[in-house]
Scaffold this active site. Sequence first.
Site, PDB file in Angstrom:
ATOM      1  N   HIS A 195      -1.467   1.429  -4.372  1.00 46.73           N
ATOM      2  CA  HIS A 195      -1.713   2.882  -4.266  1.00 46.73           C
ATOM      3  C   HIS A 195      -0.731   3.683  -5.112  1.00 46.73           C
ATOM      4  O   HIS A 195      -0.576   4.884  -4.925  1.00 46.73           O
ATOM      5  CB  HIS A 195      -1.657   3.329  -2.803  1.00 46.73           C
ATOM      6  N   CYS A 200      -1.793   9.037 -26.138  1.00 47.73           N
ATOM      7  CA  CYS A 200      -3.224   9.254 -26.425  1.00 47.73           C
ATOM      8  C   CYS A 200      -3.689  10.674 -26.120  1.00 47.73           C
ATOM      9  O   CYS A 200      -4.875  10.959 -26.212  1.00 47.73           O
ATOM     10  CB  CYS A 200      -4.052   8.247 -25.615  1.00 47.73           C
ATOM     11  N   GLN A 241       0.841  -1.203   0.000  1.00 53.55           N
ATOM     12  CA  GLN A 241       0.000   0.000   0.000  1.00 53.55           C
ATOM     13  C   GLN A 241       0.877   1.254   0.000  1.00 53.55           C
ATOM     14  O   GLN A 241       0.370   2.359  -0.057  1.00 53.55           O
ATOM     15  CB  GLN A 241      -0.910  -0.019   1.235  1.00 53.55           C
ATOM     16  N   CYS A 287      -1.130   8.035 -17.171  1.00 53.86           N
ATOM     17  CA  CYS A 287      -2.169   8.674 -17.991  1.00 53.86           C
ATOM     18  C   CYS A 287      -3.535   8.188 -17.508  1.00 53.86           C
ATOM     19  O   CYS A 287      -3.743   6.974 -17.386  1.00 53.86           O
ATOM     20  CB  CYS A 287      -1.985   8.309 -19.457  1.00 53.86           C
ATOM     21  N   ASN A 340       3.327  -6.754  13.520  1.00 47.64           N
ATOM     22  CA  ASN A 340       2.843  -5.429  13.884  1.00 47.64           C
ATOM     23  C   ASN A 340       2.983  -5.250  15.398  1.00 47.64           C
ATOM     24  O   ASN A 340       2.542  -6.116  16.152  1.00 47.64           O
ATOM     25  CB  ASN A 340       1.360  -5.295  13.494  1.00 47.64           C
ATOM     26  N   CYS A 372      -5.326   6.165 -20.946  1.00 47.89           N
ATOM     27  CA  CYS A 372      -4.886   4.837 -21.415  1.00 47.89           C
ATOM     28  C   CYS A 372      -4.123   4.049 -20.345  1.00 47.89           C
ATOM     29  O   CYS A 372      -3.795   2.878 -20.565  1.00 47.89           O
ATOM     30  CB  CYS A 372      -4.033   4.991 -22.676  1.00 47.89           C
ATOM     31  N   ALA A 431       8.690  -4.388  12.430  1.00 51.78           N
ATOM     32  CA  ALA A 431       9.015  -5.276  11.301  1.00 51.78           C
ATOM     33  C   ALA A 431      10.518  -5.395  11.084  1.00 51.78           C
ATOM     34  O   ALA A 431      11.008  -6.467  10.742  1.00 51.78           O
ATOM     35  CB  ALA A 431       8.339  -4.740  10.041  1.00 51.78           C
ATOM     36  N   THR A 434       0.356  -3.072   8.586  1.00 54.28           N
ATOM     37  CA  THR A 434      -0.861  -2.438   8.095  1.00 54.28           C
ATOM     38  C   THR A 434      -1.952  -2.477   9.170  1.00 54.28           C
ATOM     39  O   THR A 434      -2.076  -3.467   9.892  1.00 54.28           O
ATOM     40  CB  THR A 434      -1.378  -3.086   6.793  1.00 54.28           C
ATOM     41  N   SER A 435      -2.722  -1.392   9.272  1.00 56.16           N
ATOM     42  CA  SER A 435      -3.831  -1.345  10.243  1.00 56.16           C
ATOM     43  C   SER A 435      -5.024  -2.114   9.697  1.00 56.16           C
ATOM     44  O   SER A 435      -5.996  -2.339  10.401  1.00 56.16           O
ATOM     45  CB  SER A 435      -4.210   0.116  10.509  1.00 56.16           C
TER      46      SER A 435
HETATM   47  N1  APR Z   1       6.747  -2.288  12.125  1.00 53.90           N
HETATM   48  C1  APR Z   1       5.551  -2.876  11.806  1.00 53.90           C
HETATM   49  N2  APR Z   1       4.344  -2.251  11.933  1.00 53.90           N
HETATM   50  C2  APR Z   1       4.352  -1.002  12.440  1.00 53.90           C
HETATM   51  C3  APR Z   1       5.552  -0.334  12.823  1.00 53.90           C
HETATM   52  C4  APR Z   1       6.786  -1.043  12.649  1.00 53.90           C
HETATM   53  N3  APR Z   1       7.963  -0.494  12.961  1.00 53.90           N
HETATM   54  N4  APR Z   1       5.218   0.900  13.294  1.00 53.90           N
HETATM   55  C5  APR Z   1       3.851   1.000  13.202  1.00 53.90           C
HETATM   56  N5  APR Z   1       3.340  -0.147  12.701  1.00 53.90           N
HETATM   57  C6  APR Z   1       1.935  -0.477  12.412  1.00 53.90           C
HETATM   58  C7  APR Z   1       0.902   0.283  13.230  1.00 53.90           C
HETATM   59  O1  APR Z   1       0.637  -0.379  14.456  1.00 53.90           O
HETATM   60  C8  APR Z   1      -0.321   0.249  12.302  1.00 53.90           C
HETATM   61  O2  APR Z   1      -1.114  -0.911  12.541  1.00 53.90           O
HETATM   62  O3  APR Z   1       1.691  -0.129  11.076  1.00 53.90           O
HETATM   63  C9  APR Z   1       0.299   0.153  10.903  1.00 53.90           C
HETATM   64  C10 APR Z   1       0.204   1.413  10.058  1.00 53.90           C
HETATM   65  O4  APR Z   1      -1.155   1.647   9.808  1.00 53.90           O
HETATM   66  P1  APR Z   1      -1.616   2.865   8.889  1.00 53.90           P
HETATM   67  O5  APR Z   1      -0.886   4.077   9.281  1.00 53.90           O
HETATM   68  O6  APR Z   1      -3.105   2.882   8.913  1.00 53.90           O
HETATM   69  O7  APR Z   1      -1.059   2.465   7.442  1.00 53.90           O
HETATM   70  P2  APR Z   1      -1.700   1.523   6.318  1.00 53.90           P
HETATM   71  O8  APR Z   1      -2.359   0.329   6.899  1.00 53.90           O
HETATM   72  O9  APR Z   1      -0.651   1.301   5.323  1.00 53.90           O
HETATM   73  O10 APR Z   1      -2.815   2.504   5.690  1.00 53.90           O
HETATM   74  C11 APR Z   1      -3.467   2.098   4.519  1.00 53.90           C
HETATM   75  O11 APR Z   1      -4.421   4.276   4.232  1.00 53.90           O
HETATM   76  O12 APR Z   1      -4.304   6.520   4.340  1.00 53.90           O
HETATM   77  C12 APR Z   1      -4.267   5.475   3.480  1.00 53.90           C
HETATM   78  O13 APR Z   1      -3.217   5.455   1.371  1.00 53.90           O
HETATM   79  C13 APR Z   1      -2.945   5.372   2.738  1.00 53.90           C
HETATM   80  O14 APR Z   1      -1.823   3.340   2.019  1.00 53.90           O
HETATM   81  C14 APR Z   1      -2.433   3.982   3.109  1.00 53.90           C
HETATM   82  C15 APR Z   1      -3.682   3.269   3.581  1.00 53.90           C
END
Ligand code: APR
Length: 275
Positions: free
Chosen positions: A132, A164, A114, A140, A227, A143, A245, A202-203
């Site tokens: 993303h 295009c 993401q 573009c 996480n 196309c 991570a 990722t959250s």
């Molecule tokens: N290692 C692993 N995970 C971590 C670390 C780390 N060092 N530090 C923070 N985190 C975790 C947090 O606990 C959280 O769960 O990473 C996650 C980040 O979550 P978000 O900030 O919500 O990011 P993401 O899940 O990528 O958001 C998705 O939302 O705003 C849009 O386009 C944007 O791509 C993004 C999408």
Amino acid sequence: MAEEQPLSKVVNDAARVIAGSNYVVALVGAGISVESGIPPFRGPGGLWTKHGEPPMDGYQRFLADPATWWAERLADSDSLSGLLQATESRKPNPAHHALAEMERTGLLQHVITQNIDNLHQEAGSRAVTEIHGNRLKLRCIACGACFAVEEFRVDEIPPRCPHCRGIVKTDIVMFGEPIPADALQSCEYHTRLCDCMLLVGTSAVVYPAAEFPIIALQQGASLVEVNPMETPLSELCRATLRAPAGEALPLLVERLREMKNERREERREESDGER
Ligand code: APR
């Protein structure tokens, strides 16, 4: 909430799940790049936590007046969003390198990221889908052709596609913009094949990316989470590595390497035993 287990134990559990899988896909979010100095969006120190979420109609605003969007972007690099400024000159960290090594050794088949920061590719990952977009690319909107920012000459505002004459925008997917079809198809293709999904940083609250682990689960795949914080998917995971991570993924790769050597040793002993 399950009792916290020592990291070495859950690293071993996660390694067993991954080593026992045939098609592993990593779903990656902003958390993986925190140790590269790029803030996440949500949670402690998050960009949106600090500044509030941006308006959800960014793409509609762009379509309404692409010339002004570009003029602002080109006239004043300070207008670059906090995110773009934060990603400038950042380097991949041990977590990015660990995923690249898992790909090289055949333990990871694909990364769905993401993130727009290009750090997976800089760490050597090749099998990557950027749902993303990528900060170093333009696209573009007619196309779908992509161009490297540094190779694209902007000689009219808004810039036009050389193929295009469609309007060209940053490859980064704006709020309110549909995910480009080729990227979405690639994500769905690899998700449908996976028997293990590794959720890294990722959250898991933003769709459509947050749907892929659910699709994977429904087809019988295992989930493994890396996480420091709990997420809505934690309870559905076979193993959860509650650590950054950059610390957890190298330990996981090391354990997978040991397991591979142990298996090789066992096979050698077996064949010696048969002689
Ligand atoms: N290692 C692993 N995970 C971590 C670390 C780390 N060092 N530090 C923070 N985190 C975790 C947090 O606990 C959280 O769960 O990473 C996650 C980040 O979550 P978000 O900030 O919500 O990011 P993401 O899940 O990528 O958001 C998705 O939302 O705003 C849009 O386009 C944007 O791509 C993004 C999408």
